[in-house]
Structure formats: structure tokens, C-alpha cells
Motif scaffolding. Sequence first.
Motif, PDB file in Angstrom:
ATOM      1  N   GLY A 163       0.907  -1.318   0.058  1.00  9.16           N
ATOM      2  CA  GLY A 163       0.055  -0.020  -0.147  1.00  9.16           C
ATOM      3  C   GLY A 163       0.862   1.378  -0.098  1.00  9.16           C
ATOM      4  N   VAL A 164       0.126   2.517   0.201  1.00 12.36           N
ATOM      5  CA  VAL A 164      -1.274   2.586   0.351  1.00 12.36           C
ATOM      6  C   VAL A 164      -1.908   2.792  -0.944  1.00 12.36           C
ATOM      7  N   ARG A 165      -3.461   2.966  -1.026  1.00 16.80           N
ATOM      8  CA  ARG A 165      -3.967   3.251  -2.307  1.00 16.80           C
ATOM      9  C   ARG A 165      -3.437   4.416  -2.417  1.00 16.80           C
ATOM     10  N   LYS A 166      -3.267   4.907  -3.657  1.00 18.74           N
ATOM     11  CA  LYS A 166      -3.107   6.206  -4.012  1.00 18.74           C
ATOM     12  C   LYS A 166      -1.777   6.657  -3.621  1.00 18.74           C
ATOM     13  N   GLY A 167      -0.787   5.922  -3.272  1.00 16.12           N
ATOM     14  CA  GLY A 167       0.540   6.025  -2.497  1.00 16.12           C
ATOM     15  C   GLY A 167       1.569   6.110  -3.543  1.00 16.12           C
ATOM     16  N   GLY A 168       1.302   5.976  -4.764  1.00 13.89           N
ATOM     17  CA  GLY A 168       2.290   5.872  -5.750  1.00 13.89           C
ATOM     18  C   GLY A 168       2.889   4.415  -5.992  1.00 13.89           C
ATOM     19  N   THR A 169       1.950   3.596  -5.551  1.00 18.23           N
ATOM     20  CA  THR A 169       2.494   2.056  -5.498  1.00 18.23           C
ATOM     21  C   THR A 169       2.687   1.761  -7.138  1.00 18.23           C
ATOM     22  N   ARG A 170       1.999   2.018  -7.721  1.00 16.30           N
ATOM     23  CA  ARG A 170       2.321   1.515  -9.217  1.00 16.30           C
ATOM     24  C   ARG A 170       3.721   2.206  -9.846  1.00 16.30           C
ATOM     25  N   ALA A 171       3.766   3.458  -9.531  1.00 15.07           N
ATOM     26  CA  ALA A 171       5.073   4.109  -9.974  1.00 15.07           C
ATOM     27  C   ALA A 171       6.117   3.332  -9.174  1.00 15.07           C
TER      28      ALA A 171
END
Length: 138
Positions: free
Chosen positions: A46-54
Motif C-alpha cells: 500500500g497504500v492506495r494512491k500512494g504511488g504504488t504503481r510508480a
Amino acid sequence: APVENGALLETLKSQVGLFSNKSEHYSAQVRPPGTSRQIPQTIIIGVRKGGTRALLEMLDIHPNIVVAATEVHFFDWDENYVKGIDWYRNLMPFSYGNQITIEKTPGYFTSPQAPGRIHDMNSSIKLPVGLQSVCRCY
Ligand SMILES: Nc1ncnc2c1ncn2[C@@H]1O[C@H](COP(=O)(O)OS(=O)(=O)O)[C@@H](OP(=O)(O)O)[C@H]1O
């Protein structure tokens, strides 16, 4: 910041060029000789919208890292967890022995079941987590 981040990612990708072992090369259904699918040794939780994809895409540039193509939701969704560890492993890309497999599912951070289930699988697994420095409201 997101735009700068995207530009940095593209720059890094172009600099790494042919030396990159991006996981797309290992996600085919046909197993390259000498490879196998491995249960992740690292999970971005996590967290959601925490830049995990980047973060995952940055790590994927490294030649000794392969990453799962999608969010797996194995430990937080009961309907997936009951399918068992072999189902989970089969969603991972093929990798060589010297490569680390990483998946990211931000839902693990807010799942009451995920910590215990991940610990049961591997009590010394690495669990990176990205946090937002400000509140983002949607
Ligand atoms: N370095 C950096 N700094 C600030 N913000 C950044 C950074 N990298 C990614 N992002 C923004 O993170 C959002 C996506 O986060 P995730 O990949 O974790 O999303 S998700 O929860 O998996 O959907 C997404 O924001 P939104 O576009 O508002 O959704 C990205 O723009």
C-alpha cells in the motif's frame, strides 16, 4: 510531482534500454529455459494512491527484479485466497534464480486478514509501503 515522476521514469527506461529485464519479457505463457514462477519475496502492500504503481515500475527496471502484471488480491480477497498458493504462484512472471519477484496490491494494507496470511506464507518477507504526505479527498 506526478508529471515529473513520469518523465523521470521514461528517462530511466530509455537509459537502461536493452539492459532492462522488464517483466513483460517474462510474462509469456511459454516458459523460457531456466526460469520458473516464484512466490513473491517482496510485496508492496500500500497504500492506495500512494504511488504504488510508480514504485513497482521503477523497481521493474532493475534486471534482477520481475513484477506481477496486475494487482493479485490474493491475501485480501477470500475468493482468491481459497484457490491456494499454487494459484497465486501461477500469476507471477517467469524468473531466473537470481531474480526477485514482486507484486503490489494496495488493498493488503487495509485488510484485516492479509497480515496473518502473508506471515503464514513467509514470516521474513519484505513489505514496502508508500504513504501520502497529505490528505487526498475524492
Ligand atoms: N512521485 C509521486 N508523487 C506524488 N504522487 C505520485 C507520485 N507517483 C505517482 N503518484 C500519484 O499516485 C497516484 C497513483 O497511486 P497508486 O499507484 O498507489 O494508485 S492505486 O492505489 O494503485 O490505484 C496517482 O495519482 P492520481 O492520478 O491522482 O490517481 C499518481 O499520479
